[in-house]
Scaffold this active site. Structure first.
Site, PDB file in Angstrom:
ATOM      1  N   ASP A 259     -61.010   8.172 -21.463  1.00  4.79           N
ATOM      2  CA  ASP A 259     -59.869   8.219 -22.383  1.00  4.79           C
ATOM      3  C   ASP A 259     -58.552   7.983 -21.633  1.00  4.79           C
ATOM      4  OD1 ASP A 259     -58.308   8.729 -24.560  1.00  4.79           O
ATOM      5  OD2 ASP A 259     -59.176  10.682 -25.018  1.00  4.79           O
ATOM      6  N   ASP A 319     -56.809   8.313 -33.429  1.00  5.18           N
ATOM      7  CA  ASP A 319     -57.819   9.330 -33.781  1.00  5.18           C
ATOM      8  C   ASP A 319     -58.029   9.433 -35.291  1.00  5.18           C
ATOM      9  OD1 ASP A 319     -57.588   9.736 -31.109  1.00  5.18           O
ATOM     10  OD2 ASP A 319     -57.344  11.907 -31.242  1.00  5.18           O
TER      11      ASP A 319
HETATM   12  C1  GLA Z   1     -57.902  11.677 -27.591  1.00  4.69           C
HETATM   13  C2  GLA Z   1     -59.133  10.972 -28.119  1.00  4.69           C
HETATM   14  C3  GLA Z   1     -59.960  11.938 -28.943  1.00  4.69           C
HETATM   15  C4  GLA Z   1     -60.347  13.135 -28.078  1.00  4.69           C
HETATM   16  C5  GLA Z   1     -59.104  13.795 -27.516  1.00  4.69           C
HETATM   17  C6  GLA Z   1     -59.441  14.876 -26.498  1.00  4.69           C
HETATM   18  O1  GLA Z   1     -57.035  12.059 -28.606  1.00  4.69           O
HETATM   19  O2  GLA Z   1     -58.769   9.856 -28.898  1.00  4.69           O
HETATM   20  O3  GLA Z   1     -61.119  11.301 -29.441  1.00  4.69           O
HETATM   21  O4  GLA Z   1     -61.207  12.703 -27.053  1.00  4.69           O
HETATM   22  O5  GLA Z   1     -58.284  12.829 -26.841  1.00  4.69           O
HETATM   23  O6  GLA Z   1     -58.316  15.409 -25.877  1.00  4.69           O
END
Ligand code: GLA
Length: 499
Positions: A259, A319
């Site tokens: 990520d 997200d």
């Molecule tokens: C980001 C990602 C999510 C999750 C969070 C965890 O927002 O897009 O899917 O993994 O981080 O902190």
């Protein structure tokens, strides 16, 4: 009298200066988190009378500008773009901070003065030149499993993961094809003297956990970032890429979600590909088959270079949230990316929200149907231990899963859109087509689907409703049925043989 006026004037002139000394500077706020972890946020402030400028460096991950910042009495008051409100109240040499998340949940903390450099990201470690990583041969169909984030967030722990693995088997999900049990963010603790990543106290023994999951015929996934910090503020893999890949092998990890998060503080956006390639190469050299999942929200047209960094899937959006607006806006916007999906390489419109409570069963059936038409990874995001029979039935609908997992590996596309009705089609390996008729309206609609508009010259030889699990009798020109508000009619259509 004259003298007193002068004193008042002097005080009035000096007051702003006294104020300026109050908040200007760099402040570090420590927040205690589950698993014995402490996260740092920095306030970098500059006060001019009642004006307040600066930024907040959240969890050492992202710099956000202050919004609606001002000074009230002696308090610094502002918000950020992540829906958090702050009140900084000076008390002696420190600040008492009240944080309010989303207008309701509050937390109190203390901030102390810190050297300005502490709030800076670490120095840039040069990235390797672009040089394609060979394909790992994994994920010939979209990966299926579960991920902790959507339901558990930072509450995920060893016991939850073990119980989820058990539930994946006992619920029939494993038999339906779900295999990955993926720990998302918030497992990381510290680095030992040799720089090896050590889980926090919620995960006492990662190798034992992997063994437990493997004994059930399942696979274990984990999460990290190319930056120094994850999105939650936990330790990332920055400068430790090869070392972390080796640790994952030692633990028995089968899947890595990687990520971007704080990598944006260190690298520029033009470094996306090289940043991901660094870990892709480390995984390729690790000697263990590890599915590589990129999470950078679709930046830099990741679908164009994802395969070259060794990725098996890449997030295409921000997200998802557990509501109709978020799910439908993401899902119905994915058609343009169809050319980039193929066996081994999938567009990822984010994990499933089915069973988390924010949508109706009808909406969750739409969510599942759409993700399957999109050949999306199917990562359940709910609590498998307590799910209702209705949720389970959606997640284990094998006829719908077969659309997602079809070996042709083509992503579906929109054929038509009229009056809130969308028709999507996905070609399948046996010459059939999966057809989704979606109703985005707030009321039920009677829909007529003509064979012509789905590209058939004649009526199909077979027509099956994949939610009702029944064969339908195709009429000469069209099929008509009511589709509920926010609902779907999902069909498998077998055309007449050619010639
Ligand atoms: C980001 C990602 C999510 C999750 C969070 C965890 O927002 O897009 O899917 O993994 O981080 O902190």
């Amino acid at each position: 009298m004259k003298k007193r006026c002068g004193a008042v004037l002097l005080l009035a002139l000096l007051c702003p200066l006294f104020h300026a000394a109050d908040l200007t500077g760099t402040w570090r706020m420590d927040l205690a988190r589950r698993g014995g972890v402490t996260l740092q946020t920095y306030f970098v402030l500059s006060q001019h009378g009642t004006r307040l400028d600066g930024k907040v460096v959240i969890n050492n991950c992202v710099d956000l500008p202050l919004r609606k910042a001002h000074v009230e009495g002696s308090d610094g008051v502002f918000s950020n773009d992540w829906n958090t409100d702050y009140r900084l109240h000076p008390e002696g040499d420190h600040l008492r901070v009240t944080l309010t998340y989303g207008g309701h949940d509050s937390e109190e903390a203390t901030a102390v003065r810190a050297p300005e450099a502490e709030a800076h990201p670490p120095a840039v470690i040069p990235l390797p030149a672009i040089d394609p990583v060979p394909a790992n041969g994994l994920a010939r169909t979209p990966p299926m499993g579960w991920n902790s984030w959507n339901h558990f967030g930072d509450k995920v722990d060893d016991q939850t993961v073990r119980e989820t693995a058990d539930a994946m088997v006992s619920s029939g999900m494993a038999a339906a094809g779900y295999v990955f049990v993926n720990i998302d963010d918030c497992w990381e603790g510290s680095r030992d003297a040799q720089g090896n990543i050590v889980p926090n106290t919620k995960f006492p023994d990662m190798k034992a956990l992997a063994d437990y999951v493997h004994q059930r015929g399942l696979k274990l996934g984990i999460y990290s970032s190319p930056g120094p910090r994850t999105c939650g503020g936990y330790l990332g893999s920055y400068g430790h890429e090869e070392q972390d890949a080796k640790t994952y092998v030692a633990w028995g990890i089968d899947y890595l979600k990687y990520d971007w998060c704080s990598a944006g503080r260190v690298y520029t956006d033009s470094s996306l590909q090289a940043g991901y390639q660094k870990m892709g190469r480390a995984l390729a050299r690790s000697g263990r088959p590890i599915v590589f999942s990129l999470c950078e929200y679709g930046m830099g047209d990741v679908w164009k270079w994802g395969p070259q960094v060794g990725a098996n899937l890449w997030r295409t959006t921000g997200d998802i949230q557990d509501n109709w607006k978020s799910m439908s806006e993401i899902g119905f916007n994915q058609g343009r990316l169809a050319p980039y999906a193929a066996p081994g390489h999938w567009n990822d419109p984010d994990m499933l929200e089915i069973g988390n409570g924010g949508m109706s069963a009808t909406e969750y059936r739409t969510h599942f149907s759409l993700w399957c038409l999109l050949a999306a990874p199917l990562m359940a995001g709910n609590d498998l231990r307590t799910m209702t029979a209705e949720t389970r039935e959606i997640l284990v609908n094998r006829e719908v899963i077969a659309i997602d997992q079809d070996v042709l590996g083509r992503q579906g596309e929109r054929l038509a859109s009229r009056d809130g009705i969308e028709i999507w089609a996905k070609p399948l390996h046996d010459g059939s087509r999966a057809i989704g008729v979606f109703n985005r309206n707030e009321t039920e609609k009677a829909v007529q689907l003509t064979w012509k508009e789905i590209g058939l010259a004649t009526k199909p030889t077979a027509l099956r409703d994949l939610w009702q699990h029944c064969d339908l009798a195709p009429a000469a020109d069209a099929y008509s049925a009511p589709v509920p508000a926010h609902g779907v009619l999902l069909l498998r259509v077998k055309p007449q043989p050619k010639g």
